[in-house]
Design an enzyme around this catalytic site. Structure first.
Site, mmCIF file in Angstrom:
data_model
loop_
_atom_site.group_PDB
_atom_site.id
_atom_site.type_symbol
_atom_site.label_atom_id
_atom_site.label_comp_id
_atom_site.label_asym_id
_atom_site.label_seq_id
_atom_site.Cartn_x
_atom_site.Cartn_y
_atom_site.Cartn_z
ATOM 1 N N ARG A 246 -27.001 22.550 -36.685
ATOM 2 C CA ARG A 246 -27.628 23.794 -37.157
ATOM 3 C C ARG A 246 -27.496 24.844 -36.049
ATOM 4 O O ARG A 246 -27.571 24.519 -34.863
ATOM 5 C CB ARG A 246 -29.101 23.524 -37.457
ATOM 6 C CG ARG A 246 -29.864 24.654 -38.067
ATOM 7 C CD ARG A 246 -31.270 24.210 -38.490
ATOM 8 N NE ARG A 246 -31.164 23.327 -39.641
ATOM 9 C CZ ARG A 246 -31.885 22.214 -39.811
ATOM 10 N NH1 ARG A 246 -32.766 21.833 -38.913
ATOM 11 N NH2 ARG A 246 -31.728 21.476 -40.891
ATOM 12 N N ASN B 233 -39.383 18.912 -32.698
ATOM 13 C CA ASN B 233 -38.165 18.127 -32.840
ATOM 14 C C ASN B 233 -38.042 17.157 -31.681
ATOM 15 O O ASN B 233 -38.097 17.580 -30.522
ATOM 16 C CB ASN B 233 -36.935 19.049 -32.796
ATOM 17 C CG ASN B 233 -36.916 20.057 -33.910
ATOM 18 O OD1 ASN B 233 -36.778 19.695 -35.062
ATOM 19 N ND2 ASN B 233 -37.052 21.325 -33.565
#
Length: 179
Positions: free
Chosen positions: A23, A87
């Site tokens: 991403r 994350n």
């Protein structure tokens, strides 16, 4: 080592363990940089997925990256309160192209009411086998989940209400100065 300046825009790229791009976030504004960490902000930022899908973030989010911890924190500032998306990821590296890290699938979400959830355990198990995460990586990630939960409970670092107020206000000052 490249150190972006306050107010500078950088790109953020997350990769998977096998080196594939996962991403990309375009135009994240740097709020603070040091030898150990970077604090930045996304606000209506273009995100490009590995499959080419594109979307734009909905609200301002303060981003916290550290050189020694295997997690990064996205503090989303929403009308109903602050949420955190954490994350589990390698410590970041940065160069002229982008701030980069490896995303290890596991995430911890903290809701405005304080509820915590560990997310994507199935995805982690799948990628661990498929990409051959080592036992060392597995141990490091499990230890960093513990560190992260302690930080959340203790309201340490990006989980401090003062952190959010300070860096959101700094972002507002910088954007006013630029307009």
């Amino acid at each position: 080592m490249y150190h972006p300046k306050e107010g500078e825009f950088i790109t953020i790229k997350s990769y998977k363990h096998d080196g594939e791009l996962h991403r990309t976030w375009r135009d994240s504004m740097v709020l603070k940089t040091s030898d150990q960490s970077i604090i930045a902000v996304n606000d209506h930022t273009l995100v490009v997925e590995s499959d080419g899908r594109r979307w734009v973030t909905r609200e301002p989010a303060i981003l916290f990256f550290h050189k020694h911890y295997w997690f990064n924190v996205v503090t989303m500032i929403r009308p109903k309160g602050v949420s955190y998306y954490c994350n589990l990821a390698s410590p970041y590296v940065i160069d002229q192209e982008a701030l980069k890290y490896i995303d290890y699938d596991l995430d911890v979400k903290v809701f405005p009411d304080g509820e915590k959830r560990l997310l994507d355990v199935d995805e982690y198990q799948y990628h661990r086998k498929k990409m051959g995460y080592s036992k060392d990586i597995d141990c490091i990630l499990k230890r960093n989940v513990e560190i992260l939960v302690d930080w959340i409970k203790e309201e340490k670092g990006p989980f401090s209400p003062e952190f959010v107020k300070l860096w959101y206000e700094r972002y507002r000052q910088l954007t006013q100065r630029m307009s």
